[in-house]
Design an enzyme around this catalytic site. Sequence first.
Site, short mmCIF file in Angstrom:
data_model
loop_
_atom_site.label_atom_id
_atom_site.label_comp_id
_atom_site.label_asym_id
_atom_site.label_seq_id
_atom_site.Cartn_x
_atom_site.Cartn_y
_atom_site.Cartn_z
N ARG A 231 8.89 26.44 19.03
CA ARG A 231 7.46 26.62 18.76
C ARG A 231 6.79 25.25 18.51
NH1 ARG A 231 8.77 28.58 12.65
NH2 ARG A 231 8.31 26.57 11.69
N GLY A 232 5.50 25.31 18.23
CA GLY A 232 4.76 24.11 17.83
C GLY A 232 4.83 22.98 18.86
N ASP A 275 22.10 24.84 14.94
CA ASP A 275 21.51 24.27 13.74
C ASP A 275 21.97 22.81 13.65
OD1 ASP A 275 20.93 23.36 11.21
OD2 ASP A 275 21.23 25.33 10.27
N ASN A 302 12.68 16.08 17.94
CA ASN A 302 11.42 16.63 17.44
C ASN A 302 11.61 17.54 16.22
OD1 ASN A 302 8.55 17.86 17.70
ND2 ASN A 302 9.91 19.61 17.98
N ALA A 303 12.77 18.18 16.10
CA ALA A 303 12.98 19.15 15.01
C ALA A 303 12.65 18.49 13.67
CB ALA A 303 14.42 19.65 15.01
N ASN A 361 2.74 10.36 1.09
CA ASN A 361 1.91 11.53 0.81
C ASN A 361 2.37 12.18 -0.49
OD1 ASN A 361 -0.21 13.15 1.48
ND2 ASN A 361 0.94 14.43 2.92
N TYR A 367 9.95 14.00 2.68
CA TYR A 367 9.47 13.99 4.07
C TYR A 367 9.08 12.57 4.50
CZ TYR A 367 6.65 15.56 8.11
OH TYR A 367 6.12 15.75 9.36
N LYS A 371 10.60 10.24 7.43
CA LYS A 371 9.79 9.81 8.58
C LYS A 371 9.63 8.29 8.64
CE LYS A 371 8.99 13.92 10.30
NZ LYS A 371 9.56 14.30 11.62
N THR A 402 -0.73 23.23 14.09
CA THR A 402 0.48 24.05 14.30
C THR A 402 0.68 24.93 13.07
OG1 THR A 402 1.99 22.51 13.22
CG2 THR A 402 1.66 22.18 15.57
P1 NAD Z 1 7.27 23.54 13.48
O1 NAD Z 1 7.76 23.92 12.14
O2 NAD Z 1 6.26 24.41 14.17
O3 NAD Z 1 8.52 23.37 14.49
C1 NAD Z 1 9.71 22.69 14.11
C2 NAD Z 1 10.86 23.33 14.85
O4 NAD Z 1 12.06 22.66 14.43
C3 NAD Z 1 11.02 24.81 14.52
O5 NAD Z 1 11.11 25.58 15.70
C4 NAD Z 1 12.30 24.85 13.71
O6 NAD Z 1 13.03 26.06 13.84
C5 NAD Z 1 13.07 23.65 14.27
N1 NAD Z 1 14.13 23.23 13.34
C6 NAD Z 1 14.02 23.07 12.00
N2 NAD Z 1 15.22 22.79 11.47
C7 NAD Z 1 16.11 22.78 12.48
C8 NAD Z 1 17.50 22.57 12.56
N3 NAD Z 1 18.24 22.34 11.46
N4 NAD Z 1 18.11 22.63 13.76
C9 NAD Z 1 17.39 22.89 14.89
N5 NAD Z 1 16.05 23.11 14.87
C10 NAD Z 1 15.42 23.05 13.69
O7 NAD Z 1 6.73 22.05 13.34
P2 NAD Z 1 5.76 21.18 14.29
O8 NAD Z 1 4.46 21.08 13.62
O9 NAD Z 1 5.84 21.61 15.69
O10 NAD Z 1 6.46 19.75 14.10
C11 NAD Z 1 7.33 19.16 15.05
C12 NAD Z 1 7.66 17.75 14.57
O11 NAD Z 1 6.46 17.01 14.42
C13 NAD Z 1 8.38 17.70 13.23
O12 NAD Z 1 9.33 16.66 13.25
C14 NAD Z 1 7.25 17.39 12.26
O13 NAD Z 1 7.71 16.76 11.10
C15 NAD Z 1 6.41 16.46 13.11
N6 NAD Z 1 5.02 16.34 12.67
C16 NAD Z 1 4.16 17.40 12.74
C17 NAD Z 1 2.85 17.24 12.32
C18 NAD Z 1 1.83 18.35 12.40
O14 NAD Z 1 0.68 18.12 12.02
N7 NAD Z 1 2.15 19.54 12.84
C19 NAD Z 1 2.42 16.01 11.81
C20 NAD Z 1 3.32 14.96 11.74
C21 NAD Z 1 4.61 15.15 12.19
#
Ligand code: NAD
Length: 461
Positions: A231-232, A275, A302-303, A361, A367, A371, A402
Site C-alpha cells: 500500500r501507500g 517480514d 521503502n518499508a 520531530n 523514527y 531515518k 497516505t
Molecule cells: P505505509 O504504512 O502506508 O506503508 C508501509 C508498508 O511497509 C506497509 O505495507 C507495511 O506493511 C510495510 N512493512 C512494515 N513493516 C514491515 C516489515 N517488517 N516487513 C515488510 N514490510 C513491512 O507507509 P507509507 O506512507 O507508504 O510510507 C512508505 C515509506 O515512506 C516509509 O519508509 C515511511 O517511513 C516513508 N515516509 C512516508 C511519509 C508520508 O508522509 N507518508 C513521509 C516520510 C517518509
Amino acid sequence: MSDRYASFVQSGPGRALVKRLGLPDPPRLRRHRPGDPLVTAPVVLGTAPGGRLAGQVGALLTAAGVELRDPAAVAPGPATDPAARNAALVYDATGITDSTGLRPLYDFFHAHARTLHPSGRVIVLGTPPEECGSPRAATAQRALEGLTRSIGKEFGRGSTAQLVYVTREADAGTLVSLESTLRFLLSGRSAYVSGQVVRVGRPAGPGQAVAPADWDRPLAGKVALVTGAARGIGAALARLLARDGAHVVVLDIPAAGDALAAVANDIGGTAVQLDLTTADAPTRLAEHLATRHGHVDIVVHNAGITRDKTIARMDADRWDQVIDVNLASQERINDVLLERDLIPAGGRIVAVSSIAGIAGNRGQTNYATSKAGVIGLVQSMAPVLAERGITLNAVAPGFIETRLTARIPLMIREAGRRMNSMSQGGLPVDVAETIAWFASPASGGITGNVVRVCGQSLLGA
Ligand code: NAD
C-alpha cells in the site's frame, strides 16, 4: 487521505473566497501522464560569462524536442500574452568565479521571473564548491543555493526551483546523467520536489549511465524489488516502475498478503510475503531473487513504520522495532544481496528516508534516528558501492497523503500539509517518480544524493 480544502480552493467559488480572505492557495500541480511532452512551452536558457554547460545543455534539450528561447530575445517583465510564457528558466552559472560575478543571476531572473507559466521550472547549473579551484569561486558557487531556495519560495503557482551541481570532470556518462536529471526536473514528474540541491558526478565506470532507447520506458528489461509494497508509497512505486518497463518483485508482511497480491496481479509482478525483521528474511529474499530472476537491478528500501511516543514515555520495544524495520533491515538486505553478487554493475539502490530524519520531530526520536541513519547509510556506502558500479541514493519525503499521515491529529496534519511552498501535501506518485529517476539506467552519475520530496517544506529547510 484526501485534501478537501485543496479541492475546494481549486473549484471556482472556492478560489474567489480564498483570494478574498487571504487563505493558503494550493495550486493544481502539473503531474506527468504517459505520453506528455517534457514541457508545454519554450525554455529560456541563459548563461553567465564563461559557463561551461550551456552549449551542451542547449544541444541535449533541443534533441529532446524542447524549443529554446534566447534570453536576449525575450521581452522582460510580465508575459501578458500566453504565447510569450515560458515553461522553464535554465541558467548556467558555472562561469561565476567570484561574488562580484553574481550580478548576472539577478539580471536574468529579474528580467524573466514574470514570464514563467504555472508549474514552471527554474534550474540553476553550478560547479560543486569543493571542486572549485579557489575559495572565492567556491564561495560564489555555494551562494547559488540561497538564490534557488528563495526562488522556490517566491515564484508560487506550483513552480519549482533547483540547483544542480555538475562535476568539472564531466564525461559522456555525466552528460547522460545530467540529461536524466533535466528530464526529471523539467517534467511533471518532479511536481512536489523544490528547493533541492542535486549533484551529478562521473559514473564509476564506462557504460554505467546509458540513455534508454525509449525515455518513456527506461526500465525495460530490468528487475526491481520494492519493500513495503502492499500500500501507500510502495504500491504507487511498484506501479510506476512497472509503467517504466520493469518487472517488479513486491514484498510485504504476510498479514498484508491479499493487498500485496492485488498489486502484483495489477502490474504482472511477483509477490513475496516476508517480514523483514525475521532473522532469515535476507537469505530467503536472496534465494527468491536468485532462483526466479538470477539477479536484481533495482532495490528500493521503502518499508517503514512509526511507533510514536516522547522518549521519556517510549518503551524499548517501540525503539527497537522502528530501528530494525526502517534502518537495520536495509543494512542486512544490502549485505546479503551484495555478498551473493546479486546486484550487478549498473545496479541502483534507493532508500526511503524522511524529512523527520533531517529536522527531527517531537514524539519521533526512534523514527528520526532511523531515518537520519538512512542518510548516513547513503553517505557512507555510496563511495563503497561506486567501486562495484552501483549507485545509492535516498528520497526524504515530507507530508505525503497516505494512511500513515491520515492518522495524524487534524491540526498537526493541516500544518504539515500547508507549511511548504506548494501549500499542500504530496502524493505517493511524487515520491515514486523521484525514485524512478534515481533508478534509471541513465542516472549512473547520480549517487550519494538525498533529495527531499516535500514541496519545499519549512521543516528542516
Ligand atoms: P505505509 O504504512 O502506508 O506503508 C508501509 C508498508 O511497509 C506497509 O505495507 C507495511 O506493511 C510495510 N512493512 C512494515 N513493516 C514491515 C516489515 N517488517 N516487513 C515488510 N514490510 C513491512 O507507509 P507509507 O506512507 O507508504 O510510507 C512508505 C515509506 O515512506 C516509509 O519508509 C515511511 O517511513 C516513508 N515516509 C512516508 C511519509 C508520508 O508522509 N507518508 C513521509 C516520510 C517518509
